[in-house]
Design a protein around this motif. Sequence first.
Motif, short mmCIF file in Angstrom:
data_model
loop_
_atom_site.label_atom_id
_atom_site.label_comp_id
_atom_site.label_asym_id
_atom_site.label_seq_id
_atom_site.Cartn_x
_atom_site.Cartn_y
_atom_site.Cartn_z
N UNK A 17 0.85 -1.19 0.00
CA UNK A 17 0.00 0.00 0.00
C UNK A 17 0.88 1.23 0.00
N UNK A 18 0.47 2.21 -0.81
CA UNK A 18 1.17 3.48 -0.93
C UNK A 18 0.16 4.61 -0.71
N UNK A 19 0.57 5.64 0.02
CA UNK A 19 -0.31 6.79 0.30
C UNK A 19 0.34 8.06 -0.26
N UNK A 43 -7.94 21.01 -6.21
CA UNK A 43 -8.58 20.57 -4.98
C UNK A 43 -7.47 20.44 -3.95
N UNK A 44 -7.58 21.21 -2.88
CA UNK A 44 -6.52 21.24 -1.88
C UNK A 44 -6.49 20.01 -0.98
N UNK A 45 -7.67 19.42 -0.74
CA UNK A 45 -7.75 18.28 0.17
C UNK A 45 -8.19 17.03 -0.59
N UNK A 46 -7.26 16.09 -0.69
CA UNK A 46 -7.57 14.82 -1.33
C UNK A 46 -6.62 13.75 -0.81
N UNK A 47 -7.08 12.52 -0.89
CA UNK A 47 -6.28 11.36 -0.48
C UNK A 47 -6.29 10.33 -1.59
N UNK A 48 -5.13 9.75 -1.83
CA UNK A 48 -5.00 8.69 -2.83
C UNK A 48 -4.27 7.52 -2.18
N UNK A 49 -4.79 6.33 -2.43
CA UNK A 49 -4.14 5.10 -1.98
C UNK A 49 -3.91 4.23 -3.21
N UNK A 178 -2.83 15.43 -12.46
CA UNK A 178 -2.49 15.11 -11.07
C UNK A 178 -1.04 14.65 -11.04
N UNK A 179 -0.31 15.22 -10.11
CA UNK A 179 1.07 14.81 -9.86
C UNK A 179 1.12 14.28 -8.43
N UNK A 180 1.74 13.14 -8.26
CA UNK A 180 1.75 12.58 -6.92
C UNK A 180 3.04 11.90 -6.57
N UNK A 181 3.42 12.10 -5.32
CA UNK A 181 4.52 11.36 -4.71
C UNK A 181 3.88 10.50 -3.63
N UNK A 182 4.20 9.22 -3.64
CA UNK A 182 3.54 8.27 -2.77
C UNK A 182 4.56 7.58 -1.88
#
Length: 186
Positions: A17-19, A43-49, A178-182
């Motif tokens: 699992x990665x957050x 969107x300032x508040x979001x969660x991705x798993x 969307x750019x993400x570091x997990x």
Amino acid sequence: LVAAFLFIQAASFAQTTWKNDKMHSKLTFTVTHLMVSDVDGLFKNFDVTITTSKPDFSDAVFTLTADVSSINTDVDNRDKHLKSADFFDVATYPTLTFKSTSILPAGKDHYKLTGNLTMHGVTKSVTMDLLYRGTIQNPMSKKDDAGFKLTGVVKRTDFNIATKFSSAMVSDEVTIKADGEFAKSE
């Protein structure tokens, strides 16, 4: 021998699992206003798993939840209007969600990510482009971090958003980035 076989089987199916690291992740959108200028928001508040059993994420499942009231375009009056019943109707539909249903290779480190996007009470299947930027050990946390960039286009009218506004006023097509570091969970 049986124990070794079972251990190998369990290891091969182990889910990781990665957050998303909120300080290094962003969920943005762009629309065209009056057919002449682009307006960006986020969107300032979001969660991705992310859950995966493969190191190249080729079997990954992405799950996102965003707080629609955290929408921000750097203009307070526009943000209030976007939260109103004319657009997102935050009082009735406070969250948007995405859960991937498939991930298909589309070149080295590139994938087509398909999933169910729910906004404004409407769920539609969407396909977006996903770039896996790699995995590295974070020098601060000493844990593994993985990076992704997601891009695509959705139609706001497919989700019954701002249907009383023509595409000449606000483009029907909304570009998502969307750019993400997990961070890998323990």
